[in-house]
Design an enzyme around this catalytic site. Structure first.
Site, PDB file in Angstrom:
ATOM      1  N   ASP A  16     -17.969   9.677 -15.778  1.00  0.00           N
ATOM      2  CA  ASP A  16     -17.850   8.267 -15.402  1.00  0.00           C
ATOM      3  C   ASP A  16     -17.640   8.141 -13.885  1.00  0.00           C
ATOM      4  O   ASP A  16     -17.084   9.040 -13.260  1.00  0.00           O
ATOM      5  CB  ASP A  16     -16.676   7.644 -16.161  1.00  0.00           C
ATOM      6  CG  ASP A  16     -16.770   6.126 -16.207  1.00  0.00           C
ATOM      7  OD1 ASP A  16     -17.825   5.571 -15.832  1.00  0.00           O
ATOM      8  OD2 ASP A  16     -15.784   5.486 -16.621  1.00  0.00           O
ATOM      9  N   GLY A  17     -18.092   7.019 -13.349  1.00  0.00           N
ATOM     10  CA  GLY A  17     -17.799   6.725 -11.949  1.00  0.00           C
ATOM     11  C   GLY A  17     -18.985   6.786 -11.003  1.00  0.00           C
ATOM     12  O   GLY A  17     -18.813   6.644  -9.793  1.00  0.00           O
ATOM     13  N   ARG A  32     -26.324   1.350  -7.311  1.00  0.00           N
ATOM     14  CA  ARG A  32     -25.711   2.151  -8.391  1.00  0.00           C
ATOM     15  C   ARG A  32     -26.582   3.346  -8.753  1.00  0.00           C
ATOM     16  O   ARG A  32     -26.081   4.425  -9.094  1.00  0.00           O
ATOM     17  CB  ARG A  32     -25.528   1.274  -9.651  1.00  0.00           C
ATOM     18  CG  ARG A  32     -24.488   0.184  -9.535  1.00  0.00           C
ATOM     19  CD  ARG A  32     -24.458  -0.660 -10.806  1.00  0.00           C
ATOM     20  NE  ARG A  32     -24.288   0.155 -12.002  1.00  0.00           N
ATOM     21  CZ  ARG A  32     -23.121   0.642 -12.420  1.00  0.00           C
ATOM     22  NH1 ARG A  32     -22.024   0.384 -11.747  1.00  0.00           N
ATOM     23  NH2 ARG A  32     -23.061   1.375 -13.503  1.00  0.00           N
ATOM     24  N   HIS A  41     -26.117   7.596  -9.776  1.00  0.00           N
ATOM     25  CA  HIS A  41     -26.647   8.376 -10.904  1.00  0.00           C
ATOM     26  C   HIS A  41     -27.414   9.595 -10.395  1.00  0.00           C
ATOM     27  O   HIS A  41     -27.337  10.670 -10.973  1.00  0.00           O
ATOM     28  CB  HIS A  41     -27.542   7.509 -11.783  1.00  0.00           C
ATOM     29  CG  HIS A  41     -26.808   6.394 -12.472  1.00  0.00           C
ATOM     30  ND1 HIS A  41     -25.596   6.584 -13.104  1.00  0.00           N
ATOM     31  CD2 HIS A  41     -27.093   5.075 -12.641  1.00  0.00           C
ATOM     32  CE1 HIS A  41     -25.172   5.432 -13.620  1.00  0.00           C
ATOM     33  NE2 HIS A  41     -26.063   4.500 -13.345  1.00  0.00           N
ATOM     34  N   TRP A  94     -27.259   0.697 -23.548  1.00  0.00           N
ATOM     35  CA  TRP A  94     -28.469  -0.143 -23.550  1.00  0.00           C
ATOM     36  C   TRP A  94     -28.227  -1.497 -22.929  1.00  0.00           C
ATOM     37  O   TRP A  94     -29.168  -2.196 -22.549  1.00  0.00           O
ATOM     38  CB  TRP A  94     -28.998  -0.310 -24.980  1.00  0.00           C
ATOM     39  CG  TRP A  94     -29.518   0.968 -25.538  1.00  0.00           C
ATOM     40  CD1 TRP A  94     -28.872   1.794 -26.409  1.00  0.00           C
ATOM     41  CD2 TRP A  94     -30.785   1.592 -25.265  1.00  0.00           C
ATOM     42  NE1 TRP A  94     -29.653   2.897 -26.681  1.00  0.00           N
ATOM     43  CE2 TRP A  94     -30.828   2.794 -25.996  1.00  0.00           C
ATOM     44  CE3 TRP A  94     -31.878   1.261 -24.454  1.00  0.00           C
ATOM     45  CZ2 TRP A  94     -31.920   3.662 -25.952  1.00  0.00           C
ATOM     46  CZ3 TRP A  94     -32.958   2.122 -24.420  1.00  0.00           C
ATOM     47  CH2 TRP A  94     -32.971   3.302 -25.161  1.00  0.00           C
ATOM     48  N   LEU A 131     -25.121  29.990 -22.144  1.00  0.00           N
ATOM     49  CA  LEU A 131     -24.467  28.693 -22.343  1.00  0.00           C
ATOM     50  C   LEU A 131     -25.349  27.773 -23.179  1.00  0.00           C
ATOM     51  O   LEU A 131     -26.537  27.602 -22.880  1.00  0.00           O
ATOM     52  CB  LEU A 131     -24.220  28.023 -20.967  1.00  0.00           C
ATOM     53  CG  LEU A 131     -23.650  26.602 -21.002  1.00  0.00           C
ATOM     54  CD1 LEU A 131     -22.210  26.610 -21.519  1.00  0.00           C
ATOM     55  CD2 LEU A 131     -23.687  25.955 -19.616  1.00  0.00           C
ATOM     56  N   SER A 174     -14.299   5.979 -25.383  1.00  0.00           N
ATOM     57  CA  SER A 174     -15.577   5.263 -25.275  1.00  0.00           C
ATOM     58  C   SER A 174     -16.629   5.732 -26.274  1.00  0.00           C
ATOM     59  O   SER A 174     -17.788   5.945 -25.913  1.00  0.00           O
ATOM     60  CB  SER A 174     -16.139   5.368 -23.847  1.00  0.00           C
ATOM     61  OG  SER A 174     -15.243   4.784 -22.929  1.00  0.00           O
TER      62      SER A 174
HETATM   63  C1  FPP Z   1     -21.239   6.507 -15.982  1.00  0.00           C
HETATM   64  O1  FPP Z   1     -21.063   5.977 -14.693  1.00  0.00           O
HETATM   65  C2  FPP Z   1     -22.434   7.310 -16.023  1.00  0.00           C
HETATM   66  C3  FPP Z   1     -23.526   7.087 -16.832  1.00  0.00           C
HETATM   67  C4  FPP Z   1     -23.585   6.026 -17.827  1.00  0.00           C
HETATM   68  C5  FPP Z   1     -24.732   7.886 -16.741  1.00  0.00           C
HETATM   69  C6  FPP Z   1     -24.527   9.361 -16.642  1.00  0.00           C
HETATM   70  C7  FPP Z   1     -25.755   9.923 -16.083  1.00  0.00           C
HETATM   71  C8  FPP Z   1     -25.814  10.887 -15.160  1.00  0.00           C
HETATM   72  C9  FPP Z   1     -24.640  11.599 -14.632  1.00  0.00           C
HETATM   73  C10 FPP Z   1     -27.115  11.288 -14.557  1.00  0.00           C
HETATM   74  C11 FPP Z   1     -28.127  11.893 -15.437  1.00  0.00           C
HETATM   75  C12 FPP Z   1     -27.660  12.935 -16.371  1.00  0.00           C
HETATM   76  C13 FPP Z   1     -28.272  14.123 -16.567  1.00  0.00           C
HETATM   77  C14 FPP Z   1     -27.893  14.986 -17.717  1.00  0.00           C
HETATM   78  C15 FPP Z   1     -29.316  14.607 -15.670  1.00  0.00           C
HETATM   79  P1  FPP Z   1     -21.011   4.403 -14.495  1.00  0.00           P
HETATM   80  O2  FPP Z   1     -22.344   3.946 -14.051  1.00  0.00           O
HETATM   81  O3  FPP Z   1     -20.492   3.756 -15.744  1.00  0.00           O
HETATM   82  O4  FPP Z   1     -19.974   4.326 -13.334  1.00  0.00           O
HETATM   83  P2  FPP Z   1     -18.972   3.131 -13.021  1.00  0.00           P
HETATM   84  O5  FPP Z   1     -17.937   3.138 -14.110  1.00  0.00           O
HETATM   85  O6  FPP Z   1     -18.433   3.513 -11.703  1.00  0.00           O
HETATM   86  O7  FPP Z   1     -19.802   1.871 -12.987  1.00  0.00           O
END
Ligand code: FPP
Length: 247
Positions: free
Chosen positions: A24-25, A37, A41, A74, A136, A201
């Site tokens: 998260d984050g 944002r 990612h 989604w 792994l 979550s």
């Molecule tokens: C949460 O941060 C993160 C996600 C919902 C997406 C996770 C995806 C990745 C780390 C990238 C792709 C993954 C792989 C396996 C290549 P948030 O957007 O909810 O952050 P916030 O709470 O700061 O808004």
């Protein structure tokens, strides 16, 4: 302490079998830098690869799972969803060789059916190409949710009952566990959540009955190998009773 020193320290004590991470984050990491944002990612995807490579190279533990897309994700804006899908596709297309070189066996946990066809094909290809990885088992939870997991097992049990292969009284906890999509992995010993929130979550539910938790304020793009080792060290200091009294 240096990374090598920390490594030595955590290796001296029992390590978990399965570590799962709620990443998260990403959004907040980007916002703090005045970036979209999606850039968070992108950096988050780099962190995923760095951490998986480290765990595999050091053979720290045999199962690593990351929660990359939940059944609730989604509801995000379409441009963010499209970006996440293309990032995952790029990850699958461009990094499977590196994963394979490091003995990583990629698996997907969740229902990929609503994803774009090109993403599903890229994931299938990466999973097939890395199937022999011995260092792994790296599972990416995609369109996964703990409630979906339990519901899927309940549906499978009903199917078995309908076809006369399972009587209700034969449905034990062990049997039910086998029917969970997430049940193909050992239960997570440790769940790490970055980003400062202290909640599950809708990640593993049934499987997390006795999981230890490690929460950190670090935002996922900033998560390091060192902090993973600190989480493992913290885990090693816990007493796990699994509901029993220690002899
Ligand atoms: C949460 O941060 C993160 C996600 C919902 C997406 C996770 C995806 C990745 C780390 C990238 C792709 C993954 C792989 C396996 C290549 P948030 O957007 O909810 O952050 P916030 O709470 O700061 O808004």
């Amino acid at each position: 302490m240096s990374l090598a020193g920390l490594l030595e320290e955590v290796r001296a004590r029992p390590l978990p079998q399965h570590v799962a991470i709620i990443m998260d984050g990403n959004g907040r990491w980007a916002k703090a830098r005045g970036l979209p944002r999606t850039e968070g990612h992108r950096r988050g995807a780099d962190t995923v690869e760095r951490i998986a490579r480290f765990v595999a190279k050091e053979k720290l533990f045999p199962y690593l799972t990351v929660f990359a897309f939940s059944t609730e994700n989604w509801d995000r804006p379409k441009n963010e969803l499209d970006f996440l899908f293309s990032l995952l596709e790029e990850f699958a297309r461009t990094r499977w060789e590196e994963l394979r070189k490091n003995g990583v066996q990629l698996r997907i946990l969740g229902d990929p059916s609503p994803f774009p066809k090109s993403l599903r094909e890229a994931l299938d290809h990466a999973v097939a190409q890395t199937a022999g990885g011995q260092n792994l088992v790296f599972t990416v939870a995609l369109n996964f949710g703990g409630r979906w997991d339990v519901l899927s097992a309940a549906r499978r049990a009903m199917e078995l009952a309908r076809s006369g292969k399972l009587a209700p009284e034969e449905l034990s906890l062990e049997k039910f566990r086998e029917l969970l999509p997430g049940g193909a992995l050992p239960d997570p010993d440790l769940i790490i959540r970055t980003g400062g929130h202290q909640r599950l979550s809708n990640f593993f539910l049934f499987e997390a009955a006795y999981t230890e938790f490690y929460f950190t304020k670090t935002l996922w793009p900033d998560f390091t190998e060192e902090e993973l080792l600190l989480a493992l060290k913290d885990f090693q200091g816990r007493t796990r009773n699994f509901g029993k009294v220690r002899a």
